[in-house]
Write an enzyme that holds these catalytic residues in place. Structure first.
Site, PDB file in Angstrom:
ATOM      1  N   ASN A   1       0.848  -1.187   0.000  1.00  0.00           N
ATOM      2  CA  ASN A   1       0.000   0.000   0.000  1.00  0.00           C
ATOM      3  C   ASN A   1       0.886   1.240   0.000  1.00  0.00           C
ATOM      4  O   ASN A   1       1.917   1.288   0.683  1.00  0.00           O
ATOM      5  CB  ASN A   1      -0.980   0.003   1.177  1.00  0.00           C
TER       6      ASN A   1
ATOM      7  N   GLU B   1       0.393   5.247   0.476  1.00  0.00           N
ATOM      8  CA  GLU B   1      -0.558   6.287   0.857  1.00  0.00           C
ATOM      9  C   GLU B   1      -0.121   7.648   0.312  1.00  0.00           C
ATOM     10  O   GLU B   1       0.992   7.808  -0.191  1.00  0.00           O
ATOM     11  CB  GLU B   1      -0.690   6.311   2.386  1.00  0.00           C
TER      12      GLU B   1
ATOM     13  N   CYS C   1      -3.966   0.431  -2.614  1.00  0.00           N
ATOM     14  CA  CYS C   1      -3.819  -0.744  -1.754  1.00  0.00           C
ATOM     15  C   CYS C   1      -2.722  -1.665  -2.294  1.00  0.00           C
ATOM     16  O   CYS C   1      -2.387  -1.632  -3.492  1.00  0.00           O
ATOM     17  CB  CYS C   1      -5.118  -1.538  -1.707  1.00  0.00           C
TER      18      CYS C   1
ATOM     19  N   GLU D   1      -2.882  -4.847  -2.904  1.00  0.00           N
ATOM     20  CA  GLU D   1      -3.362  -5.794  -3.916  1.00  0.00           C
ATOM     21  C   GLU D   1      -3.387  -5.150  -5.305  1.00  0.00           C
ATOM     22  O   GLU D   1      -2.960  -5.744  -6.292  1.00  0.00           O
ATOM     23  CB  GLU D   1      -4.787  -6.265  -3.589  1.00  0.00           C
TER      24      GLU D   1
ATOM     25  N   CYS E   1     -10.128  -5.202   0.149  1.00  0.00           N
ATOM     26  CA  CYS E   1     -11.257  -4.262   0.210  1.00  0.00           C
ATOM     27  C   CYS E   1     -12.113  -4.421  -1.050  1.00  0.00           C
ATOM     28  O   CYS E   1     -11.714  -5.091  -2.010  1.00  0.00           O
ATOM     29  CB  CYS E   1     -10.751  -2.825   0.344  1.00  0.00           C
TER      30      CYS E   1
ATOM     31  N   CYS F   1     -10.487  -3.458  -4.394  1.00  0.00           N
ATOM     32  CA  CYS F   1      -9.502  -4.444  -4.850  1.00  0.00           C
ATOM     33  C   CYS F   1     -10.187  -5.719  -5.356  1.00  0.00           C
ATOM     34  O   CYS F   1      -9.732  -6.323  -6.324  1.00  0.00           O
ATOM     35  CB  CYS F   1      -8.513  -4.763  -3.729  1.00  0.00           C
TER      36      CYS F   1
END
Ligand code: THU
Length: 124
Positions: free
Chosen positions: A41, A43, A52, A54, A84, A87
């Site tokens: 991830n 940010e 993310c 993934e 999530c 994803c």
């Protein structure tokens, strides 16, 4: 095999850039030809810009010409981490039947099919 994938997700977690949530996530994506791509991830101060782990792994795979996803393992600072919704949909685009692996340690992995986590995903 899933264990190795999970271990890779665990290892790359160290590269996660998460100064806002402090939750580090790593992912390792296995393609049909045996190639593995990792992601973390990343940010951003503009929070919505965050990607993310993934999707980061999936984007790397596609960027290398590999769209034949077989399995993805995910590991967070808190252990078990299911993808999530964004994803799930993102991966569904390429391989609805791929396997999703997570768990609290390499000794206790959980495996589910993406189609079970994302029934009736969006398609065009
Ligand atoms: N995150 C992931 O990397 N994967 C998910 O499936 C859900 C959330 C990240 C995004 C953000 O950097 C942090 O976890 C906290 O939500």
């Amino acid at each position: 095999m899933y264990r190795e994938l999970y271990e890779q997700a665990q290892a790359v977690k160290a590269y996660s850039y998460a100064p806002y949530s402090h939750l580090h996530v790593g992912a390792a994506l296995l393609c049909a030809d045996g190639t593995m791509y990792t992601g973390v991830n990343v940010e951003n101060a503009s929070y919505g810009g965050t990607i993310c782990a993934e999707r980061s792994a999936a984007v790397t795979a596609v960027s290398h010409g590999n769209k034949d996803f077989e399995a993805i393992a995910i590991c967070s600072d808190e252990g078990e981490a299911w993808p999530c919704g964004i994803c799930r949909q993102f991966l569904y685009e390429f391989a609805p039947d791929m396997k999703v692996i997570t768990g609290n340690s390499e000794e206790e992995l959980e495996v589910m099919e993406l189609s079970a986590l994302m029934p009736k995903g969006w398609t065009l």
